[in-house]
Structure formats: structure tokens, C-alpha cells
Design an enzyme around this catalytic site. Sequence first.
Site, PDB file in Angstrom:
ATOM      1  CG  ASP A 190      -1.739   1.249   1.377  1.00 46.67           C
ATOM      2  OD1 ASP A 190      -2.618   1.472   0.531  1.00 46.67           O
ATOM      3  OD2 ASP A 190      -1.493   2.025   2.321  1.00 46.67           O
ATOM      4  CD  GLU A 227      -2.285   3.086  -3.130  1.00 53.86           C
ATOM      5  OE1 GLU A 227      -3.193   3.913  -3.335  1.00 53.86           O
ATOM      6  OE2 GLU A 227      -2.063   2.585  -2.003  1.00 53.86           O
TER       7      GLU A 227
END
Length: 599
Positions: free
Chosen positions: A261, A296
Site C-alpha cells: 500500500d 500502489e
Amino acid sequence: MPFGAELRPDGSTRFRLWAPDVEAVTLLLGQHGAPVPLAPLPLERLDDGWFGRTVAGVPAGTPYRYRLPDGAEVPDPASRAQQGGPFGPSLVCDPHAYDWQAQGWRGRPWHEAVIYELHCGAIGRPGGFAAVEQRLDHLAGLGVTAVELMPVADFAGSRGWGYDGVLPFAPASIYGTPDELKRLVDAAHRRGLMVFLDVVYNHFGPAGNFLPLYARSFFDPARPTPWGPAIDFRRPEVRAFFRHNALYWLEEFRFDGLRLDAVHAIADGSRPDILTEIAGAVHAAFPDRHIHLVLENDRNEARRLAGTPCASACYDAQWNDDLHHAAHAALTGEADGYYADYADAPVARLGRALAEGFAYQGDWSGRRRAPRGEPSAHLPPTAFVAFLQNHDQIGNRPLGDRLTTLAEPAAIEAMTAVLLLAPQIPLLFMGEEWGSHQPFPFFCDFEGELADAVRHGRREEFEQFAGFADAAETLPDALDPATFEAAVLQPEESDPLAARRLDLVRRLLDIRQRSVMPLLAARGIGPGIDRSRDRMLDVAWMLNSGGWLRIIAHLAPGKAPAWEAPSGEILFESAPGLAAALARGAEGWGVVVALEPAA
């Protein structure tokens, strides 16, 4: 693993804690099923801030805590399981107790990935790992090949998205036990499904993080972040903590991959940096399995992705926000917030993202007032994960509203065909396959000043969106249990539109499996050529075997301009005869996908 409690074959357990800021640490042991503490045992002070002790006769299930010199009692930061969340005791676990059934599973190659992202607590009632397991037959029958779990690392409270985790090795007790998570992974593998896990290595949550009490040097106070001081990856102990965390999920739980993330929020000037170190360690540790790593990364760093000369330290792909933002702007006409950089020419930017990966490859971003990204046209399409919806793009809207409430069904169906038949790796968010209208708002379970800060922060975040002023009074309270309940996925709607959408997704994924996946094998599709103009999308990818995979789409209502019709084999057309009608100008939203000869 140098951290945590290690159960040994002789029945003893070795405890180790890195606590460089304290002079002493006491182990508080309990009995299985009994409250902690029972027997305080001082740990031995080792080198470089480490404490440790091996204790005989400590079976799996034994609760334990650490007591600091000031009397504070804290969980093990590398706890494999918690009793009642991060404020409860840690539990000794036997990582070898689960009897794996899918022993021969070695994963699936990346080009076969069709990802379905879900939230373990909101997938249905009562939620948890068992509820996800109950959805596996539906997903396998749909044509999904990979389930991606939003973060499950233990966090404070009874509900949350998971991005405020504080114990990165402990599956959240509100979802189930470690063995129940293993059973979910095992059940998925028996159905031919990969399972990916979303992990957060850029911060710890604001509640239940006890590391600053005994390991302040885990963080760098000179580099503040929205979540507090940045994690200090210059420390070898810190690097080892996260490197081992990645290996732990892949080894002990047999996950097929990780999605990291918001790595743009990681600041690490080391060489190699922590992202490169993690990727290198993972690829070296599992040479006989298909293991996939996804980023990400708002920086659009093409150099980290497969297809560049990063050897064994590459990531298979990156979530492609550029593609999403352009598609969303084309579908909805929204132009505020981050959509401002795409609203001027959404179809053209979508075409570039499909053909070349990033829409911003070092180009100037008017919204950011700076260049963004790196050249990506040389990368294979599979280096990018494409999506029309995900947890962020729904939940970070003021009302958590889905595309079904923002765009016409014909428009969504056309863009869904582009998504699922383009050579990028597609991702669906739970409920998207039948066009769920349910919101997925942000929800959490904090108290006091922290709860007030969340409410204030949410309002401040949305002030940049033009429509927020009208929605301010109806903004869901992230702390209200009703907000979470609204997000819990209901069974498939029985209305005809839901059945039609489900049938469309199933047909598209069948075409993808039969006709697109074989082309992707062994990097059989190169970067694309974009000939999009105005509201006409026209992208073609050269096939190594000769010929082209071509997608033509009119992404607007009304009359389409006359366009060069495809030749060769028609894989899909959203309406009968649409391919032939392109030459005279088709009507409304529509998509044609074809395999064209080399000429």
C-alpha cells in the site's frame, strides 16, 4: 524469524524483543485460557537493544505480554495472534499445526490474474475469514482467478478498513484465528484461486501502537507524516522487521502475493531501498512458486516494474490510478479533485494509459504543479493493474458511492468490456460484478480525540471537491456503526439489471480466458498504439505471433463518428452488428474487440 515468540520442537518457546530504549523487559506468561500475568520472567539483555529468553513448557495458545520498567504492559510487536485485539495479550502459535490440503499448489502465472478485491469484515454477515471462504465458489464460477484481501493485520476497534494496523504479523482477531485464515487460503487453492494480501509498510495506526514506548528509534521524528513520525528504514532491525513480514505471509500462510500500500509514503534513501530489498528477498526465497508483488505508487516509477532491468528485485505490476481516473472522468464528467488532470481529454488519456501504462510519464500535472511519472511505454501491459472501482476510489468519496449511482448502465457496461478484455491485469471490487448500488464509505472505530480528528480530517479532505458543499450535511460519520453496516455487502440483487451485469462479466471473463490470456503468455503482447480521438477509443497491441489485439469503443451517448471498422476475428461486440456499423457511425456507448491480421 528473529522477532516474536518461536515455538520449538522440544516444547519450549523462544521470546525475542527489540527494545533499545529501555534497560529491562519482563515476560508475563499466562496459562492457556487464563488471564495474564501468571509468572513474571525477566528477559536477558542481549546485544544491540535485543532482549530474549527461552522458556520450557510453553504450549501453543499461551497468552503473554511484556512489562516495561515504567510498568506499561505491551503486546509483542511480532505477535502471530492476539487475544482480543492489540490491547489484549499476544498468543504463542504453532505455525506448523495447520494440515494443508492443497499440498501441490504452486500458484498461477501472473498473466492469468483476474483480481477480486474484498474486505473480510464487509463481504457479508457475519463477516470474517469464514464468510470469504463461502464466496469462493461464486468467484471461481465467475472467472476470477485471484482474491485480494484488504489488510488483515490486527488493529484497534471492532471495525475498520485495515490500513491502521499496528501488529503486522497478527491476523485481526475480529476476522478469525490464524488457522482460519490458512483454511481460507487452502480452500481458495483447492479451487484454483490465488490469494493476495494487502500490506501496509508506510505507517502504523494511531491507536494500539506501543513501539514508541520502548523503540523510539523505529521512527524518524525529523520526517513527519500524516500518521506521525516516518518509519526509519535506515535501521537494520526495522528493515528486517518488514522484510520478514513479507516472507512470513507468503511462507506460513501460503499467500500467492502481496500488494504494498502507498509506497510513495515510504521515505528511504538507502541503497538498496527497502522496496528493492523486499522484492529481492521474496524472489530468492520462493524459486519454485509463482509469487507476485504489486505496488500502489503515486510516483509512477516505471523503473520498479517487470520489464525494466531491475533483475530479481522487480515488482510484477502497479495499480494504475491514471487509467482509473481517465475512465472515471469519461464515465461521469467529474473534473474536481484529482480528476482535474484528466477531465480535459479523458478518452485520450485513457487511450495512452491502455497503450503505454501511465498517462503521466514525466508530463506536467497542472493540479500538482510539477512533473509526474516516468516513461512506461516500453513495459508490458501486464505491468499494470487496471480497475474502474476499488476500495479507495469508492470509499474516499464523501458518500462512498459506487459508479452505478454516477453513470448510466450502458456506459458502465462498455467500460467494463474495455477493462476485462484489455491486456492489463483487471481488478474488480466486491459487488461490482453485479453492479451493486451499495455504498462503501470509510469506517473505523476510534474513541475520544482520535475520533474527533478523523471526523475533522474527512471534512477537510473533501473540501477540494466541488460537490461537497451540498453533501456536507449528509457525510457519513466514519465512527458510527451504521456506516459500517451500510457497507456490508448484501446478496446479489435480484433485479434484471443485476442479472444482466453478472452475465456480462461472466461472458467477458470467459472470452478473456479463452482468447486474451493465451496471448499474454510469455509476454506475447507488446506495448500498444493509441489512435483515440475525442470520444472514440482505439488502441491496438502488437502480438508477438503476428497481428493485433484491437479495442474500439465509442465512450459517449449519441451518434459516433464514422470509424475504421476492425478486420479479422471479432472477439466481442457490445451489440450485434456493431463492428460493421462503425464505418457509418454507430449509436451510443459501444465496444468492439477484435484480433486483426498483421497487415
